[in-house]
Design an enzyme around this catalytic site. Structure first.
Site, PDB file in Angstrom:
ATOM      1  N   ASP A  81       0.841  -1.203   0.000  1.00  0.00           N
ATOM      2  CA  ASP A  81       0.000   0.000   0.000  1.00  0.00           C
ATOM      3  C   ASP A  81       0.878   1.256   0.000  1.00  0.00           C
ATOM      4  O   ASP A  81       1.826   1.348   0.794  1.00  0.00           O
ATOM      5  CB  ASP A  81      -0.870  -0.055   1.272  1.00  0.00           C
ATOM      6  CG  ASP A  81      -1.968   0.981   1.296  1.00  0.00           C
ATOM      7  OD1 ASP A  81      -2.445   1.367   0.216  1.00  0.00           O
ATOM      8  OD2 ASP A  81      -2.352   1.405   2.406  1.00  0.00           O
ATOM      9  N   THR A 232      -7.203   2.905   9.827  1.00  0.00           N
ATOM     10  CA  THR A 232      -7.331   3.575  11.132  1.00  0.00           C
ATOM     11  C   THR A 232      -8.325   2.880  12.071  1.00  0.00           C
ATOM     12  O   THR A 232      -8.048   2.724  13.263  1.00  0.00           O
ATOM     13  CB  THR A 232      -7.742   5.045  10.911  1.00  0.00           C
ATOM     14  OG1 THR A 232      -6.788   5.633  10.030  1.00  0.00           O
ATOM     15  CG2 THR A 232      -7.767   5.818  12.211  1.00  0.00           C
TER      16      THR A 232
END
Ligand code: 13P
Length: 283
Positions: A81, A232
Site C-alpha cells: 500500500d 485507522t
C-alpha cells in the site's frame, strides 16, 4: 489460498460488491483479519505500507504472509500500500508480493504516468497487479501528511488517459475521502465517481474508508468501487481492546492474554466492513 488481485477484483466488479483491504501491523492484526474472513467466507486483501514493511522486516512479513495464506482456503492477496520507492517495490515483487500500489500521485500527471508505467512493465512478467492513484487524498497515511487544502480530486477525463497509458489494473480515486479520521462530516463527490466509472473500465479503489458513514461507502460501491481500504479503524479497535484489558488487569504481563480483547475488537471491525462491502460468502 493465495489469489491474484486481478481475479479477486474482477469478481467484485462483475458482481457489484467490494473487497475490503485491511492494513496489518503485526501477527494479531493479521490473524484477526484472516480468521474473520474465513468465518464469513470473504475474499480479503492484506495491505502493508512502507513503514509497516520496515517495522516488521520484509523477510518476516513475506514469510508470515506466505504461511498465513496457506492456512486458509479463501482468496487472500498480499498487497503493498502506498509504496513509492521503485527499488523496494521490485525487490518485494521478487520476494513474492502479489499486488502493488505505486503511489506517484504527488508528481505531475506526466511523471505519475511515467513512474507507474515502469512498475506495470516490471510487474507484468510476475503476474503482479498494479494499483495507482490519480488526484490526492488529504490526511495522514504512513509517514506522509497531506493538508486538506492540498487535496486534489481525480479528473475523470485524465483518469481515462491515465489508465490507458499506464496499463494499471485498478485506479485509486480522490473524491473527498481522507486518510485517518474525518475532522468534520465527510462529503464525497459521488457524481464525479459516477463519471470516472463511465470513463474507465478497471476496478476503482476507495482509500480512507475509516470513519465514513455506511451509506456513503455503499453509494461508492454502487458506482464502481471494488476495493475499500481500512487502516485507522482497525488500529483504534486494537488499542481500545488492549487498553480496556490492561485497565481491568493492571498486573497482566503475558501478550498471549493481554492481546485477546484487542483481537476481539478488531474482528468486530473486520466483520462489519466485510458485511458493508457485501463480500461475505464470495470466497
Ligand atoms: P483509513 O486509515 O482512513 O482507513 O485509510 C486507509 C487507507 O486508505 C490505506 O491506504
Amino acid at each position: 489460498m493465495i489469489h491474484s488481485k486481478r481475479l479477486i477484483l474482477a469478481d467484485a466488479q462483475s458482481k457489484g460488491y467490494a473487497v475490503p483491504a485491511f492494513n496489518v501491523h503485526n501477527l494479531e492484526t493479521l490473524k484477526a483479519v484472516l480468521e474473520t474472513a474465513q468465518d464469513l467466507r470473504s475474499p480479503v486483501m492484506i495491505a502493508a505500507t512502507p513503514s509497516t514493511v520496515r517495522y516488521m522486516g520484509k523477510n518476516f512479513l513475506i514469510k508470515m504472509m506466505e504461511a498465513a495464506v496457506k492456512s486458509y482456503d479463501f482468496p487472500v492477496c498480499f498487497h503493498l500500500d502506498h509504496h513509492e520507492n521503485l527499488d523496494d517495490i521490485k525487490n518485494l515483487i521478487h520476494m513474492g508480493v502479489q499486488s502493488v500500489m505505486i503511489d506517484a500521485s504527488h508528481h505531475s500527471f506526466e511523471e505519475n504516468i511515467r513512474i507507474v508505467r515502469e512498475v506495470v512493465e516490471y510487474a507484468a512478467p510476475f503476474g503482479v497487479a498494479v494499483e495507482a492513484e490519480l488526484g490526492r487524498l488529504s490526511g495522514m497515511e504512513d509517514d506522509i501528511e497531506v493538508d486538506e487544502k492540498d487535496q486534489i480530486y481525480t479528473n475523470p477525463k485524465q483518469a481515462e488517459e491515465f489508465v490507458r497509458r499506464t496499463g494499471i489494473d485498478s485506479l485509486a480515486v480522490a473524491i473527498g475521502t481522507a486518510h485517518g479520521l474525518y475532522k468534520g462530516e465527510p462529503k464525497l463527490d459521488i457524481d464525479r465517481l459516477a463519471v470516472i466509472q463511465q470513463e474507465v473500465d478497471v476496478p476503482l479503489v476507495l482509500h480512507g474508508a475509516s470513519g465514513l458513514p455506511d451509506e456513503l461507502v455503499r453509494e461508492t460501491i454502487d458506482r464502481g468501487i471494488c476495493k475499500v481500504n481500512v487502516a485507522t479503524e482497525l488500529k483504534m479497535a486494537f488499542v481500545k481492546g488492549l487498553r480496556s484489558y490492561l485497565q481491568e488487569n493492571p498486573e497482566a504481563n503475558d501478550p498471549r492474554y493481554y492481546f485477546k480483547d484487542a483481537v476481539v475488537q478488531m474482528k468486530q471491525v473486520v466483520a462489519e466492513k466485510i458485511k458493508l462491502c457485501g463480500s461475505f460468502n464470495r470466497g
